[in-house]
Design a protein around this motif. Structure first.
Motif: not given
Lengths: 334, 334
Positions: A108-126
């Motif tokens: 959450f702190e390092h990988v996702l903010p750097r990645r390029r995509f148009d949208g995110i689907i978050a599943v069962g991760i609270q």
């Protein structure tokens, strides 16, 4: 350049249907979706939409963040998300999240903010408040599967209702000594959805004046988890319940297997009800609350494409369908 | 700029270990891998490797092509691939392949050739010669999981050997009437790996002079598939075998459940052996041939990173470990 009308004509469907198939908005059968996708490909309609994406700086990629896909529910959900994204010519970047680990923080702190995509689907991760804030700060469309996210659009069944209806089914059959298999264990907290299911069980008992009979047995939400917990519960003849609600079908099936091992007849001596309508539910003749994670995957993609095109629309919470499926693991109390 | 020595010092490991953890080449424990990855992150060592990647035109993305993740084996394998790629700071683009559909043609002909990634891991999809040629023409590193690909590096257990050893275990216990549950069905051909397992069963019978007793029962490689096939097989008292080899643990567990339903005691009246050491094998006390798809996932990533850095090395076929695990579903013939 091809238009949606050309695609519809080639696929032999209406413009409205072609649009539903290509955008993922609204129901079309898998066969129709495929036919429209093929027509779009043949006419380079998809290539056109990719070119548009290039011009708009879009990546045609959706990030999917989910726990390890080792449970039926997540595998089915992922299959549904894959089907819809593939039909829309989107790539799927998959990120696994083990609960409570440092890997999670790194994600959450390092990988996702750097990645390029148009949208995110978050599943069962609270996601925690901080994690949600991280995801939102990236200003990308976000959709959750699960009922827990106030800060995003979401799709989910009503877990409280599902467990309440399962428990009421047993109460209507005359059962008063009903155990819930799937409470929290030493090893882990309940997931948000499973905690709601426990709530639903308690709500039904309270409404029937049976709150003092509540018996919650800790169990991981798996077949071995349900087996172990039920074996302990059923081993003591004097305090044996007449019915069990499993937190999910895996736990309920484990309870059925434990009962058979102990020579307890299901359903004449013990009724068991689950939640999910897992692919193995039919083999065990399990009464359950059915839901379709695959359709929830389709629905999540539909919500996401909607948010990508209209990011300022109000958040939407979609209630996925669930319904009691009566098989032969439940019967009137003797 | 940080060096590998800095990372090693910070993580408190040798340079060789740090290198193994970061490249995925050779074994390190998950804990060590994580510690090294954290140290690399703290020192921006990963950022450096990403910068290098930018300069070299790499995408830091690996494509994974696999069937729907609805079987334990694929879910575990995917988890292993995810773990290794995440530790190396690679993204994972997931492509599902339903067998024999037009979607498959679209994937190989149109989608994969257009996508940007550094390498591909193809799992259990038995690419045709044409599909393999398509994958290779893109000049990206390619690794298969499964024994079928002559044209790529691969990791897999020896399926023939696994089934042979399972069958020999039953022969050594004195069984002569041994059925194989998991032959081809009307609905589908055997997968390449499952066909090898059938071979292994036949090889063992031949070597013991029991070829004329071979009985292959068609079944889909699932718990319900094994249940249905075994229920038919065991229902006829006069021709009931004394032992069953399941094509996989799911099919074998289905057979155990069918036997219990029919009142046939396992193992005194019927021995059952599976292949895989599925997560439910222990609950059913199933004797089986164990393998670790998760480790095969780690190994596939190691092979892939090796091919990415040294594309002209000879192809490598890695034999994954498997071994007989004796529990209590098998016993000497009465």
């Amino acid at each position: 350049m091809s238009t949606i009308a050309d695609v519809a004509a080639r696929a032999g469907v209406s413009k409205a249907t072609a649009s539903r198939a290509l955008t993922g908005r609204g129901y079309v059968s898998e066969e129709t979706r495929q036919r429209v996708a093929d027509a779009a490909r043949d006419l380079s309609y998809v290539a056109h939409s990719s070119a548009t994406s290039l011009a708009t700086g879009r990546t045609q990629t959706v990030g999917v963040v989910m726990p390890p896909v080792d449970r039926w529910f997540f595998a089915e959900l992922l299959a549904g998300i894959q089907e819809s994204l593939f039909a829309l010519d989107y790539d799927l970047s998959l990120y696994g999240v083990p609960e409570g680990s440092r890997t999670r923080e790194r994600l959450f702190e390092h990988v996702l903010p750097r990645r390029r995509f148009d949208g995110i689907i978050a599943v069962g991760i609270q996601p925690s408040a901080r994690e949600l804030e991280r995801l939102q700060r990236a200003e990308r469309a976000l959709v959750s599967v699960g009922p827990y996210s106030e800060g995003s659009s979401a799709v989910s069944i009503d877990d409280t209702d599902a467990a309440r209806i399962a428990t009421e089914h047993l109460i209507e059959l005359g059962h008063e000594d009903i155990a819930f298999v799937g409470g929290s264990t030493d090893a882990g907290e309940l997931s948000f959805g499973d905690a709601r299911r426990l709530d639903g069980y308690l709500v039904a008992l309270q409404a029937a004046g049976l709150a003092h009979r509540a018996r919650v047995v800790g169990a991981t939400p798996t077949m071995p988890g349900g087996y172990t917990a039920a074996a302990g519960l059923l081993g003591d003849r004097r305090h044996r319940p007449t019915a069990i609600v499993g937190v999910c079908d895996e736990a309920a099936i484990g309870a059925v297997i434990a009962a058979r091992r102990l020579g307890i007849a299901v359903p004449t001596e013990l009724s068991v009800v689950g939640i999910d309508d897992h692919e193995h539910a039919e083999m065990f003749a399990l009464t359950t609350i059915g839901q379709s994670p695959r359709e929830q995957g389709h629905e999540a993609v539909r919500l996401l494409t909607q948010r990508m095109s209209r990011p300022d629309d109000p958040l939407e919470h979609v209630a996925a369908a669930s319904a009691l499926v009566v098989r032969s693991s439940t019967a009137p109390r003797r």
